[in-house]
Write an enzyme that holds these catalytic residues in place. Structure first.
Site, short mmCIF file in Angstrom:
data_model
loop_
_atom_site.label_atom_id
_atom_site.label_comp_id
_atom_site.label_asym_id
_atom_site.label_seq_id
_atom_site.Cartn_x
_atom_site.Cartn_y
_atom_site.Cartn_z
N GLY A 155 -5.00 -0.50 63.26
CA GLY A 155 -5.34 -0.03 61.91
C GLY A 155 -6.46 0.99 61.96
O GLY A 155 -7.25 1.13 61.04
N GLY A 206 -7.21 3.43 59.16
CA GLY A 206 -7.50 2.88 57.83
C GLY A 206 -8.97 3.01 57.46
O GLY A 206 -9.77 3.59 58.20
N ASP A 215 -2.31 2.91 65.44
CA ASP A 215 -2.07 2.95 64.00
C ASP A 215 -0.69 3.57 63.78
O ASP A 215 -0.20 4.32 64.63
CB ASP A 215 -3.15 3.80 63.29
CG ASP A 215 -3.25 3.46 61.80
OD1 ASP A 215 -4.29 2.94 61.38
OD2 ASP A 215 -2.27 3.71 61.04
N ASP A 223 3.53 0.70 65.73
CA ASP A 223 3.48 -0.42 64.81
C ASP A 223 3.10 -1.70 65.56
O ASP A 223 3.65 -1.96 66.64
CB ASP A 223 4.90 -0.56 64.21
CG ASP A 223 4.91 -1.43 62.98
OD1 ASP A 223 4.05 -2.31 62.86
OD2 ASP A 223 5.82 -1.23 62.15
N TYR A 250 -1.51 -12.01 50.38
CA TYR A 250 -2.53 -11.50 51.30
C TYR A 250 -3.54 -12.61 51.65
O TYR A 250 -3.89 -12.82 52.82
CB TYR A 250 -3.23 -10.32 50.63
CG TYR A 250 -4.42 -9.74 51.34
CD1 TYR A 250 -4.27 -8.95 52.48
CD2 TYR A 250 -5.71 -9.94 50.84
CE1 TYR A 250 -5.38 -8.39 53.10
CE2 TYR A 250 -6.81 -9.37 51.45
CZ TYR A 250 -6.65 -8.61 52.59
OH TYR A 250 -7.75 -8.06 53.19
#
Ligand code: SER
Length: 342
Positions: free
Chosen positions: A12, A15, A37, A56, A156
């Site tokens: 990530g 991000g 990422d 991924d 989440y």
């Protein structure tokens, strides 16, 4: 045997948190940084990382290739779908937030066994793991401790809570029936409140109203806040969030009494937030147009977190309170970012 490069893996990496982390991590680790990422890194971040892989966390072949080339000593597993976005595609969120995490935990435990040292696994969890049953309970709960109200209502929140348990399992109980008992990974996790950055705007979170109203005001745009003025959850500024992750990374293992720690800094209402934004950007046009469903999610999250365990065990101490965040970090940097006079 060919030597593999020793790295710390950041998933990530493109991000919000990756942006905040990578530069400061490069100053605090002697390992090279390997970024992963689904989006490629911007040039500035790419220049700091030793290598970047566009791919991924759900792709097992990619992860296999990765370990053939790199010896991974630490993992910052930041890749996730946030809380609002996850409600639109709950099963996809489960894939990314749970299966993605499982893939990385497996990689980390295998790496630990390859090079004989426990891989350090840093995992950002969230206030979303809490689920207060009603508004009265939220109002009277005070600062919520790690083991209270662990009944999340969002996909989440469920994913993060379960991933915390998986981390504990991979640290302490992995393959517990095997004849030869070996140590697992060194799993360390922070439960973050809403995070506000001067440089990036989050996507798909439910705490996004804070950063969104601030960045909108700086750009002279009107903003409709999707929660009520009295909505209250904890927040912290990005530099303190990153510092917390790095401090936890550096903490001696024998100082830690748990795998999962709350961290927090200040708990303004949405009204407090709007007032502060208006002080910083005269003429900011902020209206309250609550979305009952997103508000309902905020109503299940604590108004305050008890972070005394983090303070006691590894010296957590945020340097930016509400005013300090605005005056010393957010406003000056945001003004510069959008080309406004100081
Ligand atoms: N900021 C996150 C969200 O709103 C909570 O951790 O989803």
């Amino acid at each position: 045997m060919p030597r593999r490069k020793k790295v710390v893996l950041v998933t990530g990496a493109s991000g919000e948190m990756g942006h905040g982390l990578i530069q400061r991590l490069s100053q605090r680790t002697h390992f090279d940084i390997l970024a992963l990422d689904i989006k490629s890194l911007d040039e500035r971040l790419a220049g700091i990382c030793h290598d970047q892989i566009v791919g991924d966390v759900l792709d097992p072949r990619l992860l296999e290739r990765l370990v053939s080339e790199f010896e991974i000593h630490a993992v910052f597993h930041l890749a996730a779908l946030l809380s609002t976005r996850s409600e639109f595609t709950p099963e996809t969120a489960h894939e990314v937030n749970v299966r993605g995490t499982l893939n990385l935990l497996k990689l980390a435990v295998e790496q630990s066994r390859w090079h004989g040292r426990q891989v350090l696994f840093l995992f950002p969890s969230s206030i979303a793991v809490y689920g207060l049953p009603d508004f009265e309970t939220k109002s009277s709960a005070g600062a919520v401790k790690e083991d209270e109200f662990n009944v999340p209502t969002t996909m989440y929140g469920c994913n993060k809570l379960y991933a915390e348990h998986l981390g504990r399992y991979y640290a302490e109980h992995y393959r517990q029936l095997a004849v030869e008992q070996k140590k697992g990974i060194d799993f360390r996790c922070l439960r973050f409140p809403g995070i506000i950055s001067a440089f990036t705007v989050p996507h798909g979170g439910t705490s996004d109203y804070g950063p969104e109203m601030l960045h909108a005001a700086a750009q002279g745009e009107a903003y409709d806040c999707f929660v009520r003025p009295d909505a209250r959850i904890p927040f912290m500024a990005m530099p303190d969030a990153i510092e917390a992750l790095l401090r936890l990374m550096e903490a001696p293992a024998d100082h830690l009494t748990r795998h999962v720690y709350n961290v927090t800094s200040f708990s303004p209402t949405a009204q407090d937030f709007a007032d502060r934004v208006r002080t910083a950007f005269a003429g900011a046009h902020i209206s309250f147009v609550p979305d009952a469903k997103r508000q309902a999610i905020i109503d299940t999250w604590p108004a305050e977190l008890d972070d005394s365990a983090a303070r006691r065990d590894w010296g957590f101490s945020p340097s930016l309170d509400f005013d300090g965040s605005f005056d010393d970090y957010l406003v000056p940097n945001i003004r510069e970012r959008y080309g406004l006079k100081r």
